[in-house]
Design a protein around this motif. Sequence first.
Motif, mmCIF file in Angstrom:
data_model
loop_
_atom_site.group_PDB
_atom_site.id
_atom_site.type_symbol
_atom_site.label_atom_id
_atom_site.label_comp_id
_atom_site.label_asym_id
_atom_site.label_seq_id
_atom_site.Cartn_x
_atom_site.Cartn_y
_atom_site.Cartn_z
ATOM 1 N N THR A 34 5.677 22.856 -47.954
ATOM 2 C CA THR A 34 6.084 24.166 -48.779
ATOM 3 C C THR A 34 5.877 23.764 -50.128
ATOM 4 N N ALA A 35 4.939 24.471 -50.804
ATOM 5 C CA ALA A 35 4.402 24.338 -52.075
ATOM 6 C C ALA A 35 5.068 25.212 -53.019
ATOM 7 N N PRO A 36 5.265 24.959 -54.308
ATOM 8 C CA PRO A 36 5.997 25.908 -55.260
ATOM 9 C C PRO A 36 5.430 27.287 -55.705
ATOM 10 N N VAL A 37 5.523 28.072 -54.774
ATOM 11 C CA VAL A 37 4.684 29.501 -54.771
ATOM 12 C C VAL A 37 5.677 30.428 -55.178
ATOM 13 N N GLU A 38 5.282 31.519 -55.803
ATOM 14 C CA GLU A 38 6.064 32.573 -56.441
ATOM 15 C C GLU A 38 6.021 33.805 -55.334
ATOM 16 N N PRO A 39 6.800 34.644 -55.229
ATOM 17 C CA PRO A 39 6.556 35.921 -54.320
ATOM 18 C C PRO A 39 5.381 36.587 -54.638
ATOM 19 N N GLU A 80 12.727 22.745 -57.098
ATOM 20 C CA GLU A 80 13.629 23.696 -56.710
ATOM 21 C C GLU A 80 13.020 24.961 -56.219
ATOM 22 N N ARG A 81 11.896 25.231 -56.687
ATOM 23 C CA ARG A 81 11.237 26.344 -56.091
ATOM 24 C C ARG A 81 11.084 26.225 -54.171
ATOM 25 N N CYS A 82 10.311 25.097 -54.076
ATOM 26 C CA CYS A 82 10.210 24.571 -52.745
ATOM 27 C C CYS A 82 11.397 24.704 -51.791
ATOM 28 N N PHE A 83 12.464 24.207 -52.416
ATOM 29 C CA PHE A 83 13.613 24.239 -51.341
ATOM 30 C C PHE A 83 14.415 25.582 -51.348
ATOM 31 N N ALA A 84 14.038 26.399 -52.394
ATOM 32 C CA ALA A 84 14.374 27.816 -52.315
ATOM 33 C C ALA A 84 13.723 28.573 -51.079
ATOM 34 N N ILE A 85 12.441 28.222 -51.193
ATOM 35 C CA ILE A 85 11.520 28.823 -50.045
ATOM 36 C C ILE A 85 12.102 28.287 -48.624
ATOM 37 N N ILE A 86 12.234 26.930 -48.511
ATOM 38 C CA ILE A 86 12.635 26.485 -47.363
ATOM 39 C C ILE A 86 14.047 27.009 -46.840
ATOM 40 N N ALA A 87 14.803 26.861 -47.746
ATOM 41 C CA ALA A 87 16.367 27.585 -47.482
ATOM 42 C C ALA A 87 15.997 29.160 -46.708
ATOM 43 N N GLN A 88 15.118 29.917 -47.392
ATOM 44 C CA GLN A 88 15.051 31.002 -47.078
ATOM 45 C C GLN A 88 14.557 31.324 -45.653
ATOM 46 N N ALA A 89 13.392 30.380 -45.372
ATOM 47 C CA ALA A 89 12.771 30.267 -44.138
ATOM 48 C C ALA A 89 13.712 30.014 -43.056
#
Length: 131
Positions: free
Chosen positions: A34-39, A53-62
């Motif tokens: 998971t890379a730091p990609v915005e919506p 932090e962005r990577c972990f936010a994406i991971i948590a959402q998934a």
Amino acid sequence: MMVRRHSASASPYEATIGFARALRVGDRIFVSGTAPVEPDGSSTPGDAAAQAERCFAIIAQAIGQLGGRIDDVVRTRMYLIDPTYAEAVGQVHGKLFGRVRPAATMLVVAALLRPEWRVEIEAEAIVESEA
């Protein structure tokens, strides 16, 4: 036969490369690199900590989309393009997982897909079986 459930994100690479952001099979959730990609598909600006932090936010959402929680994570792999980022990324990891303490690996690689990315992160979780 095991049921496979997928989760998607804003990554522009999921469709072209042919992968899912995350895959749940039974009680396991596997989250792709998971890379730091915005919506909007752009890269997250900032330093390695902001990108982590962005990577972990994406991971948590998934993981959440597949019925799990970030506290269900049992393994992480963090890929950095510079060893000097280790402390900053490690602090983000520790803040998020200090109580859970998953098995973790941090690697330094020559490059990631986009030159502005400083970090990419994978995760695995074990969740309660679906009824």
